[in-house]
Design an enzyme around this catalytic site. Structure first.
Site, PDB file in Angstrom:
ATOM      1  N   HIS A  44       0.795  -1.234   0.000  1.00  0.00           N
ATOM      2  CA  HIS A  44       0.000   0.000   0.000  1.00  0.00           C
ATOM      3  C   HIS A  44       0.818   1.270   0.000  1.00  0.00           C
ATOM      4  CE1 HIS A  44      -4.009  -1.801   0.706  1.00  0.00           C
ATOM      5  NE2 HIS A  44      -3.291  -2.752   1.275  1.00  0.00           N
ATOM      6  N   LYS A  79      -7.416  13.988   4.464  1.00  0.00           N
ATOM      7  CA  LYS A  79      -6.607  12.762   4.394  1.00  0.00           C
ATOM      8  C   LYS A  79      -5.596  12.810   5.534  1.00  0.00           C
ATOM      9  CE  LYS A  79      -5.545  14.005   0.118  1.00  0.00           C
ATOM     10  NZ  LYS A  79      -5.769  12.765  -0.604  1.00  0.00           N
ATOM     11  N   ARG A  80      -4.869  11.712   5.788  1.00  0.00           N
ATOM     12  CA  ARG A  80      -3.816  11.735   6.795  1.00  0.00           C
ATOM     13  C   ARG A  80      -2.880  12.911   6.515  1.00  0.00           C
ATOM     14  NH1 ARG A  80      -0.041   7.751   6.146  1.00  0.00           N
ATOM     15  NH2 ARG A  80      -1.063   6.759   4.400  1.00  0.00           N
ATOM     16  N   LYS A 123       1.732  14.224   0.913  1.00  0.00           N
ATOM     17  CA  LYS A 123       0.380  14.558   0.460  1.00  0.00           C
ATOM     18  C   LYS A 123       0.213  16.058   0.217  1.00  0.00           C
ATOM     19  CE  LYS A 123      -1.683  10.589   2.873  1.00  0.00           C
ATOM     20  NZ  LYS A 123      -2.543   9.852   1.922  1.00  0.00           N
ATOM     21  N   THR A 175      -8.145   6.953  -1.987  1.00  0.00           N
ATOM     22  CA  THR A 175      -9.516   6.472  -2.125  1.00  0.00           C
ATOM     23  C   THR A 175     -10.479   7.628  -1.860  1.00  0.00           C
ATOM     24  OG1 THR A 175      -9.284   5.623   0.125  1.00  0.00           O
ATOM     25  CG2 THR A 175      -9.196   4.015  -1.669  1.00  0.00           C
ATOM     26  N   LYS A 197     -14.169   8.941  -3.618  1.00  0.00           N
ATOM     27  CA  LYS A 197     -15.396   9.316  -2.905  1.00  0.00           C
ATOM     28  C   LYS A 197     -15.893  10.684  -3.382  1.00  0.00           C
ATOM     29  CE  LYS A 197     -13.560   6.537   0.764  1.00  0.00           C
ATOM     30  NZ  LYS A 197     -12.596   6.507   1.877  1.00  0.00           N
TER      31      LYS A 197
HETATM   32  C1  26V Z   1       0.532   4.869   8.233  1.00  0.00           C
HETATM   33  C2  26V Z   1       0.894   4.997   9.533  1.00  0.00           C
HETATM   34  C3  26V Z   1       0.084   5.892  10.370  1.00  0.00           C
HETATM   35  C4  26V Z   1       0.380   5.796  11.840  1.00  0.00           C
HETATM   36  C5  26V Z   1       1.832   5.595  12.120  1.00  0.00           C
HETATM   37  C6  26V Z   1       2.390   4.393  11.451  1.00  0.00           C
HETATM   38  C7  26V Z   1       1.995   4.310  10.022  1.00  0.00           C
HETATM   39  C8  26V Z   1       2.706   3.513   9.168  1.00  0.00           C
HETATM   40  C9  26V Z   1       2.349   3.403   7.844  1.00  0.00           C
HETATM   41  C10 26V Z   1       1.254   4.063   7.386  1.00  0.00           C
HETATM   42  C11 26V Z   1       0.877   3.938   5.966  1.00  0.00           C
HETATM   43  C12 26V Z   1       0.183   2.677   5.757  1.00  0.00           C
HETATM   44  C13 26V Z   1      -0.062   2.454   4.340  1.00  0.00           C
HETATM   45  C14 26V Z   1      -1.297   3.157   3.871  1.00  0.00           C
HETATM   46  O1  26V Z   1      -2.177   3.526   4.601  1.00  0.00           O
HETATM   47  N1  26V Z   1      -1.357   3.324   2.573  1.00  0.00           N
HETATM   48  C15 26V Z   1      -2.504   3.902   1.903  1.00  0.00           C
HETATM   49  O2  26V Z   1      -3.293   2.819   1.439  1.00  0.00           O
HETATM   50  C16 26V Z   1      -4.447   3.254   0.763  1.00  0.00           C
HETATM   51  C17 26V Z   1      -5.263   2.018   0.434  1.00  0.00           C
HETATM   52  O3  26V Z   1      -4.592   1.228  -0.486  1.00  0.00           O
HETATM   53  C18 26V Z   1      -4.057   4.044  -0.478  1.00  0.00           C
HETATM   54  O4  26V Z   1      -5.233   4.498  -1.112  1.00  0.00           O
HETATM   55  C19 26V Z   1      -3.186   5.221  -0.101  1.00  0.00           C
HETATM   56  O5  26V Z   1      -2.718   5.877  -1.267  1.00  0.00           O
HETATM   57  C20 26V Z   1      -2.020   4.761   0.743  1.00  0.00           C
HETATM   58  O6  26V Z   1      -1.314   5.874   1.273  1.00  0.00           O
END
Ligand code: 26V
Length: 689
Positions: free
Chosen positions: A240, A426-427, A432, A534, A538
């Protein structure tokens, strides 16, 4: 009998961002099940919804965290994190059925945790029911910690160990449950893959592979090579993100300390893999790139790629980047594993449920069949007459007024529902580019004040985002946006024209109000870095123009709805590859007075970061070499094009019916982004269920 059992699929995920699952009597107030941080977790929830509605056997496995992702408040413009006690409102968690009879032990070197399942039914409109099972850790105070928080801070060893425990905990409980159940029903280990397939959602559940091999060899007498082969017929991996910090690597010494058997199984798989690599004639450098154990660390993505029967990315560009860059060596030796599955969203939540007004209007135009079969929404394209477009604008106006009222109530901020709504939710992450949007607003502000921007249609820029607690630049960006909101909202010259609002605690429920109300969807990541997105889908489905870069699924959105109905700007992924070696943001600052002026707000004293040094840090991120490069997400490179594009769509908005037609074409072409399509593809190509 076991042979006749249909193959069932399991989705292992550390996040499930379910949102407010059940809006029924008395539970209107139930908190969002915020057991996720963003796209990854929400995708899991959309997939479960689609599978249940398509009658496909897809079950979920995850963790029943005590606290979801923190609740965000904004105080004096700063993010404040509060605990999210999601089970607490309205008296606990009325839908999780505790399954005392199915609890299991998960062993660590220092203690054993009891994994107690809580089952949540996922029911399709046709009555088909799948099960989402969350494991809760019990037995001792140290065991309970395992299912306390989502993403505990893992900067120090203690946090890393807790993360490893979480990942192993739910993976091992799930693998143990499935194998044991299969044998109890009279199945043989050899026909396990005929009855089960597992999708690993990112690397977090990858310990499941090692546990599967460990269990089959240690408990069921399967020889190692056969166990590896069975794993290779059972598991699949979805990547991802290509962000290096998220491709997990765990220190071998930490794994050995708490999971000595898993440590030795993973080393054995590494040796087995290296033998196979050599048999394939693999060169030294390629072996290094693909190794599972190296530099005293375990590389979880490499383990997933070696074992996974299928390896997929989540949008076309993302999969191409995996093949050409991130996982290029594996692609060279195992090309057949690689495939793309472009993400999707469930139209039941993201249109029917959240936008009743638009749904009713679509019914009037094309009938109701689209609700069951979203591909039929395409017929809307034939309803682009002036009267229909006026009705569509009236619906949009209504959703904007509803959002404005909600924002007034929640945030105390006034937004004119007749202004253009630009929304970025978004996050919060540097890639981003929320920071770029903020600088762009300052450039527009200056342009309005100095008269270089004329005929500007009043606009509201609405942001929502949570910043990970330890991520300084992300938190600084939130404060920066809030300071800009104060500046432009209090300046008599601009306050009727420009509004900036940062909504607190952006979550699934807030998203359900925001998506229908956008005119313009901001999807402005540094190209090549947003795997898919995503939220972009939406917004599209609810009728919005994408103002974005050629990244992730934006590329597929404009391929379907037309570049002329959206607004694409900035560098593409290949442009960035070309410039990145010689990129000099300071040159842009020297050469472009407008950009220089916008950036000067970080240091000119007009905005106040409360003495935190936040704005200095943001300035440093643009101009000085930190983490290998100055402005490593090319914010200044894309900024002039962003401002131009934001003004272009602002102008387009003046042609009311022309703009409405863009919204309509986007809605009509959004069916491809239904997770019904995505899940069908997984089912046909990967799961074979
Ligand atoms: C997020 C976090 C947030 C809290 C701290 C640790 C941590 C580590 C990794 C991540 C990212 C995780 C990967 C993720 O969320 N990817 C997203 O996946 C979506 C669904 O496939 C995609 O639409 C997004 O572009 C992608 O950023």
């Amino acid at each position: 009998m076991e042979n006749k059992k249909k193959r069932e699929a399991y989705y292992f995920s550390i996040e499930f961002l379910i949102g407010r699952l059940f809006k029924v009597n008395g539970y209107e107030d139930l908190e969002d099940g915020a057991l996720g941080s963003g796209g990854l977790g929400r995708l899991a929830a959309c997939f479960l919804d689609s599978a249940a509605n398509l009658g496909l056997l897809l079950h979920g496995r995850g963790i029943r965290y005590k606290y979801g992702l923190f609740k965000q408040a904004v105080k004096d413009g700063f993010q404040v994190e509060l605990p999210d006690i999601w089970q607490d409102k309205s008296g606990g968690d009325p839908w999780g059925a505790r399954r005392e009879d199915e609890k299991r032990e998960v062993k660590f070197a220092d203690f054993t945790a009891t994994a107690v399942p809580y089952d949540y039914p996922i029911i399709g409109e046709n009555g088909h029911a799948n099960v989402l099972r969350f494991w809760q850790a019990e037995g001792s105070a140290e065991a309970e910690k395992i299912s306390e928080y989502l993403y505990p801070d893992d900067s120090a060893d203690a946090g890393k160990i807790l993360r490893i425990r979480q990942e192993y905990f739910f993976s091992a409980a799930s693998v143990g449950e499935l194998i044991e159940g299969h044998i109890k029903r009279g199945g043989k280990t050899t026909d396990f893959p005929a009855a089960h397939t597992v999708q690993l959602n990112d690397t977090h559940p990858v310990f499941a592979l090692a546990e599967f091999v460990r269990l089959l060899t240690a408990r069921y007498g399967v020889v190692f090579a056969d166990a590896v082969n069975l794993a290779r017929q059972t598991f699949n991996y979805t990547n991802h993100t290509i962000m290096a910090e998220a491709l997990e690597r765990w220190d071998a010494k930490l794994v050995k300390r708490i999971l000595p058997e898993i440590h030795s199984v993973m080393k054995k798989i590494d040796a087995y893999a290296k033998k196979e690599f050599r048999r394939k004639g693999c060169l030294g450098g390629d072996v290094k790139a693909m190794e599972i154990y190296g530099g005293k660390q375990f590389r979880m993505a490499n383990l997933a790629v070696f074992i996974g029967a299928s390896v997929n990315g989540v949008a076309k560009l993302h999969t191409e980047i995996l093949k050409a860059e991130t996982l290029k060596e594996a692609y060279k030796y195992y090309p057949d594993k690689f495939n793309n599955k472009t993400n999707g969203i469930t139209h039941r939540r993201w249109l029917t449920h959240c936008n009743g007004e638009l749904s009713a209007w679509i019914d009037k135009k094309v009938g109701t069949a689209w609700r069951g079969d979203i591909t039929q929404i395409k017929a809307l394209e034939e309803h682009a007459d002036a009267a229909a477009l006026e009705q569509l604008l009236a619906v949009k106006r209504q959703k904007k007024a509803q959002l404005a009222a909600y924002i007034k109530e929640k945030e105390g901020a006034e937004i004119n529902p007749d202004s253009v709504f630009y929304i970025q939710v978004k996050r919060l992450h540097e890639y981003k580019c929320q920071f770029m949007a903020a600088l762009g607003i300052l450039a527009i502000y200056d342009g309005i004040k100095d008269g270089s921007i004329r005929d500007f249609t009043p606009s509201a820029f609405i942001f929502g985002a949570k910043a990970v607690a330890g991520y300084k630049r992300a938190k600084a960006t939130i404060k920066f946006i809030n300071e800009i909101a104060r500046l432009v909202g209090s300046d008599p010259q601009t306050k009727g024209l420009l509004r900036v609002v940062f909504v607190q605690n952006y979550n699934v429920s807030y998203a359900e109000r925001l998506m229908p109300a956008a005119d313009i969807s901001l999807q402005i990541s540094a190209a090549g870095l947003e795997a898919s997105g995503t939220g972009n889908m939406k917004f599209m489905l609810n009728g919005a123009v994408t103002l974005g870069t050629m990244d992730g699924a934006n590329i597929e959105i404009v391929a379907l709805a037309g570049k002329e109905n959206n607004c694409i700007f900035g560098a593409g992924a290949d442009d960035i590859r070309r410039i990145e070696k010689t990129y000099d943001p300071n040159k842009i600052l020297r050469d472009d007075a407008r950009i220089q002026k916008a950036v000067s707000y970080l240091t000119n004293g007009k905005l106040d970061d409360g003495g935190t040094g936040y704005f200095k840090e943001l300035h440093t991120s643009l101009t000085e070499k930190t983490y290998n490069a100055a402005d490593r997400y090319f914010v200044l490179y894309d900024l002039p094009a962003f401002v131009e594009a934001a003004l272009k769509v602002n102008g387009d908005y003046k042609d009311r019916l022309g703009f409405a037609r863009k919204l309509l074409v986007n809605i009509a072409n959004a069916a491809y982004f239904s997770s019904d399509r995505t899940v069908r593809e997984y089912a046909a190509d990967i799961w074979r269920i």
